[in-house]
Design an enzyme around this catalytic site. Sequence first.
Site, PDB file in Angstrom:
ATOM      1  CG  ASN A  66      -0.276   0.089   2.517  1.00 55.82           C
ATOM      2  OD1 ASN A  66       0.948   0.124   2.576  1.00 55.82           O
ATOM      3  ND2 ASN A  66      -1.034   0.129   3.589  1.00 55.82           N
ATOM      4  N   GLY A 118      -7.282 -16.307   4.465  1.00 56.96           N
ATOM      5  CA  GLY A 118      -8.475 -16.661   3.677  1.00 56.96           C
ATOM      6  C   GLY A 118      -8.116 -16.861   2.211  1.00 56.96           C
ATOM      7  CE1 TYR A 133       6.087  -5.270  13.447  1.00 54.11           C
ATOM      8  CE2 TYR A 133       7.652  -5.694  15.212  1.00 54.11           C
ATOM      9  CZ  TYR A 133       7.285  -5.809  13.885  1.00 54.11           C
ATOM     10  OH  TYR A 133       8.099  -6.462  12.999  1.00 54.11           O
ATOM     11  CE1 TYR A 177      -8.090 -18.127   9.510  1.00 53.82           C
ATOM     12  CE2 TYR A 177      -8.269 -19.117   7.339  1.00 53.82           C
ATOM     13  CZ  TYR A 177      -8.712 -18.211   8.275  1.00 53.82           C
ATOM     14  OH  TYR A 177      -9.772 -17.391   7.993  1.00 53.82           O
TER      15      TYR A 177
END
Length: 329
Positions: A34, A104, A147, A161
């Site tokens: 970004n 995801g 952080y 996950y």
Amino acid sequence: MRKRILITGAAGFLGSHLCDKFIKEGYHVIAMDNLITGDLKNIEHLFKLENFEFSHHDITKFIHVPGELDYILHFASPASPIDYLKIPIQTLKVGSLGTHNLLGLAKEKNARILIASTSEIYGDPLVHPQTEEYFGNVNTIGPRGVYDEAKRFQESITMAYHRFHGLETRIVRIFNTYGPRMRLNDGRVIPAFIGQALRGEDLTIFGDGMQTRSFCYVSDQVDGVYKLLLSDYSLPVNIGNPYEITIKDFADEIIRLTGTEQKVTYKELPQDDPLQRQPDISLAKELLGWEPKIDRSEGMKLTLDYFKSLTKEELHQKDHKDFKKHILK
Ligand code: UDP
């Protein structure tokens, strides 16, 4: 067919060196950033290549990547104490929401994902050197907490996950790493000292300078990450250089190397600044056959050459160009 890899934080210091590595190894690299703390200058030499593409995207928003993906490297995050103070909320979001989105995406694409964690998860360590088994000593609400806790959450959600969805995951705990393309004004000790020496300013030591760090040259770090990604080990692995030095000795070393006439001055030690840090890399040695190859004199020479090649304007730029625009978000 080339393997396809998504690298987040690709325009940053580590991300850009990883882009170079995977291009060299013949991968198709999709670089995402970004550009809050990253800089396109770090990857502009890759834009002409057919097997490289850049996506200007904030990973805290839904991520769409067309086509197949074999691997994801998650290296997007501010990574210096000064940055956390300036953009604390983005730091929390990229480690939490950003990581969730990438996990995801990895699940959707059936891709293996490697997450950049950090020695900061050990906080101000009560165990020395730090092994992967150590749980850490972190202040949740201090300035570094944004952080440290984002990275700790990142490790948790990655393991969830892995365990719940059977996702192929890797976690690297990165210790202080340095080299060309570090941002001169990011506040980290190496660019700070080198910048001060080259501008003819005194070197600012925080505290009494007796705190220690262990600095790893970037090509060693990149090799470690590469080997870990291709390994079959899903628990965290420390990658860093165990050679430890006090900040005061390091300042003296930079004064010698640059030949500056300047001296050191002392400033207050920032809150929760770890007193000592040294990786135990036994696991990386055993598992990956990895250990650092570049000693500090060689690494510092390469780093210094890079900083000397910057323009006068770059050398004097005190703040990152895009910060202000993002601070209010
Ligand atoms: N430090 C310093 N002067 C500076 C910048 C940093 O003495 O101008 C110290 C800092 O307090 C810390 C060490 O150098 O003890 C390493 O700081 P850095 O921000 O590079 O990384 P981290 O604290 O995250 O290891």
